[in-house]
Design a protein around this motif. Sequence first.
Motif, PDB file in Angstrom:
ATOM      1  N   LEU A 109       0.832  -1.206   0.000  1.00 51.15           N
ATOM      2  CA  LEU A 109       0.000   0.000   0.000  1.00 51.15           C
ATOM      3  C   LEU A 109       0.863   1.251   0.000  1.00 51.15           C
ATOM      4  O   LEU A 109       0.574   2.234  -0.693  1.00 51.15           O
ATOM      5  CB  LEU A 109      -0.931  -0.024   1.215  1.00 51.15           C
ATOM      6  CG  LEU A 109      -1.806  -1.277   1.285  1.00 51.15           C
ATOM      7  CD1 LEU A 109      -2.663  -1.275   2.534  1.00 51.15           C
ATOM      8  CD2 LEU A 109      -2.686  -1.362   0.054  1.00 51.15           C
ATOM      9  N   VAL A 129       2.226   1.843  -3.436  1.00 52.08           N
ATOM     10  CA  VAL A 129       1.248   2.470  -4.331  1.00 52.08           C
ATOM     11  C   VAL A 129       1.113   3.947  -4.003  1.00 52.08           C
ATOM     12  O   VAL A 129       1.010   4.787  -4.902  1.00 52.08           O
ATOM     13  CB  VAL A 129      -0.106   1.742  -4.221  1.00 52.08           C
ATOM     14  CG1 VAL A 129      -1.187   2.532  -4.914  1.00 52.08           C
ATOM     15  CG2 VAL A 129       0.004   0.374  -4.837  1.00 52.08           C
ATOM     16  N   ALA A 130       1.140   4.260  -2.702  1.00 53.24           N
ATOM     17  CA  ALA A 130       1.045   5.671  -2.315  1.00 53.24           C
ATOM     18  C   ALA A 130       2.221   6.458  -2.899  1.00 53.24           C
ATOM     19  O   ALA A 130       2.058   7.589  -3.362  1.00 53.24           O
ATOM     20  CB  ALA A 130       1.027   5.789  -0.794  1.00 53.24           C
ATOM     21  N   ALA A 150       1.343   7.065  -6.386  1.00 47.55           N
ATOM     22  CA  ALA A 150       0.142   7.870  -6.616  1.00 47.55           C
ATOM     23  C   ALA A 150       0.337   9.333  -6.250  1.00 47.55           C
ATOM     24  O   ALA A 150      -0.165  10.216  -6.957  1.00 47.55           O
ATOM     25  CB  ALA A 150      -1.023   7.273  -5.830  1.00 47.55           C
ATOM     26  N   LEU A 184      -3.738   3.619 -11.999  1.00 50.90           N
ATOM     27  CA  LEU A 184      -3.589   3.708 -10.537  1.00 50.90           C
ATOM     28  C   LEU A 184      -4.574   2.795  -9.833  1.00 50.90           C
ATOM     29  O   LEU A 184      -4.225   2.139  -8.844  1.00 50.90           O
ATOM     30  CB  LEU A 184      -3.799   5.156 -10.082  1.00 50.90           C
ATOM     31  CG  LEU A 184      -2.616   6.094 -10.319  1.00 50.90           C
ATOM     32  CD1 LEU A 184      -2.961   7.505  -9.852  1.00 50.90           C
ATOM     33  CD2 LEU A 184      -1.392   5.589  -9.583  1.00 50.90           C
ATOM     34  N   LEU A 213      -3.544  -0.161  -7.388  1.00 49.41           N
ATOM     35  CA  LEU A 213      -4.034  -0.212  -6.012  1.00 49.41           C
ATOM     36  C   LEU A 213      -4.655  -1.574  -5.722  1.00 49.41           C
ATOM     37  O   LEU A 213      -4.422  -2.167  -4.660  1.00 49.41           O
ATOM     38  CB  LEU A 213      -5.059   0.901  -5.795  1.00 49.41           C
ATOM     39  CG  LEU A 213      -5.742   0.897  -4.427  1.00 49.41           C
ATOM     40  CD1 LEU A 213      -4.745   1.265  -3.360  1.00 49.41           C
ATOM     41  CD2 LEU A 213      -6.922   1.833  -4.393  1.00 49.41           C
ATOM     42  N   ALA A 216      -1.989  -4.182  -5.357  1.00 49.41           N
ATOM     43  CA  ALA A 216      -1.322  -4.025  -4.053  1.00 49.41           C
ATOM     44  C   ALA A 216      -2.199  -4.583  -2.936  1.00 49.41           C
ATOM     45  O   ALA A 216      -1.706  -5.252  -2.019  1.00 49.41           O
ATOM     46  CB  ALA A 216      -1.012  -2.558  -3.805  1.00 49.41           C
ATOM     47  N   LEU A 217      -3.520  -4.323  -3.027  1.00 50.62           N
ATOM     48  CA  LEU A 217      -4.427  -4.840  -2.001  1.00 50.62           C
ATOM     49  C   LEU A 217      -4.434  -6.360  -2.011  1.00 50.62           C
ATOM     50  O   LEU A 217      -4.483  -7.002  -0.960  1.00 50.62           O
ATOM     51  CB  LEU A 217      -5.837  -4.311  -2.238  1.00 50.62           C
ATOM     52  CG  LEU A 217      -6.111  -2.908  -1.724  1.00 50.62           C
ATOM     53  CD1 LEU A 217      -7.449  -2.409  -2.227  1.00 50.62           C
ATOM     54  CD2 LEU A 217      -6.122  -2.926  -0.204  1.00 50.62           C
TER      55      LEU A 217
END
Lengths: 239, 331
Positions: B113, B116-117, B120, B142, B146, B149-150
């Motif tokens: 996460l 990804v942040a 993003a 994106l 996400l 990643a989840l």
Amino acid sequence: MLIFLNLTDRWHWGTLVDTDGWDGALCPALSISGSIQTELRVGVSEVAIAMPFDLFIEEASVIPLRALLFQSLLLLVAIMLEAMVLRQRMRWGFQPSIKYAATLNLMAVVIGWIVFLGIEPLFPPDLRTQVISYILFGHFYRNPWSGSLGTLIIGSGLVVFFVTFWIKAKGLEVLTWMMGNPLVSATKVPPSQRIRYGPKRSSAAATPPHTLAVLHANAWSFSAILVLLLLRHGLEVGL
Amino acid sequence: MIQFLRSLLDRVYQFLFPQQYFAWQTMMYLGIFSLIMSWIARLSGATAVTEWLIATGSWTFFSIGVGWFLEHNQVRPFGIALAPWVSGALVCTYVFSLIPGSHLSVALITWPLISVAIVAVPQFLSWDFSLKQPAPPIRQQLVLLLLVALLISSWFQFYFRLQRWLGDYPTLLSEDFSRSGFVTRLSDYSDDQARGIALLTFAENQIKEQLNDMPWSWTERWLLNRPDQIARIQNNALALLSESQEQRMWQLTAPPPRGSDSGGYVLRVLAIWLGPAANPEGFYLEKSCQIRPRTQPSTQTSPDSPPAPPTVMTTVNCELGIPKKPGRPEA
């Protein structure tokens, strides 16, 4: 604890357990006669050096590798099938259909994981051990829940199908809205058509085409997944 | 030779000292500089806050530098951009090393996460820190990232959930997982991990304590009253299983003892596993003990008194091995 783990490689439990029972079983060095005891002490110092790696292997020895691989395979199959259906019914290009199908399926899978990981600690202990039994051994075992598990699984399978369908349909609407070309307003039936085909047809045409497309796609991917699961089960029983 | 050395030196020089300052090397140098400064701060006895501030700076510079390097040189095995994942790992390592205690699980679960942040945030913030809207294709990219990643985060979480199950029911580790559709075992397994072994060893000690060197008549009464005695032993043994959730999963029983040749009995104590097992019928562990009468030579207290009748005492000998047997014991 690690001393104990390493010792079991060399001696069988029975030889360690014989003298003083429970206390002796956990700390074999205490209950074994003098000469062996010194030998054990030497062994202990050797063990201490190799400890972190051994400990890591012991602790990390059970990994959900098969779940990971099988889920990836099922996802690929589902994405491929749904992309084909979406491409045919929505008249999208090749790449957009793949991207939409991938996003929708990943969304469904992620929500499924979150729900499972969220409600699993709330299960009653007997149901929890049934889940553990299925995950570790591939079958259920005899306990008060085993009678009702069949209905539970079929029922939850149906619920999962419709919930997935709803998630995917809503997800597609949100996704197209995010992309800047919302599906919902674009697919409204023009009023001129309504007059031409009469008022009865309008209620049938009220189901937007993307919902139908997602329903078809979902049915296809669920059938394929079911076939794959049955195939795997058959293979495992056959082997 | 000299030509080759010179070209090599040139390349090393270019690698270490880029043409412009706006390069990943700058970030790495800043990171090294902050690291040295934080050590100087520590050695010169600065306050913890100062040291923390400088160390954080160095970690930030390193994260940015490594990410930049990977992105700049297009290190993309299998077409996957490595930069955000490595930067995310560095950030996670730093953040969770700050918090005392072991946070491996939380760190691994949040790592995708955070990565990804890292991807993003630059898409939503422009250089002057004002919000901007990314273009539609980037938005879709994106969302996909996400979700991936989840999914990876859920897999990590599932791994840790699995470890918790195995901690709650350690006996499961003594079983074969080869028919599982979910998990793979990397190391060998052995029967030793079944907690029933501790239970039976405890039972053996209790039986020895209660019967050894006791009069034979006492022993026979004990054997007659066997179910109650075994139930009492199981109650005492529950403390052994208190750190796991296996208390309801084991049942200690002893079928009626068989007579042996030497005039004694063979008592089998069984620990039946009631939980999930590789064999659908379950399994049980068995400990067999030989209970024999032993004639004690009567001690002559005085030569003129009549010899007392010899007292018969009990000897208990148990097998060392605790075999594991499939199925349920026959009633």
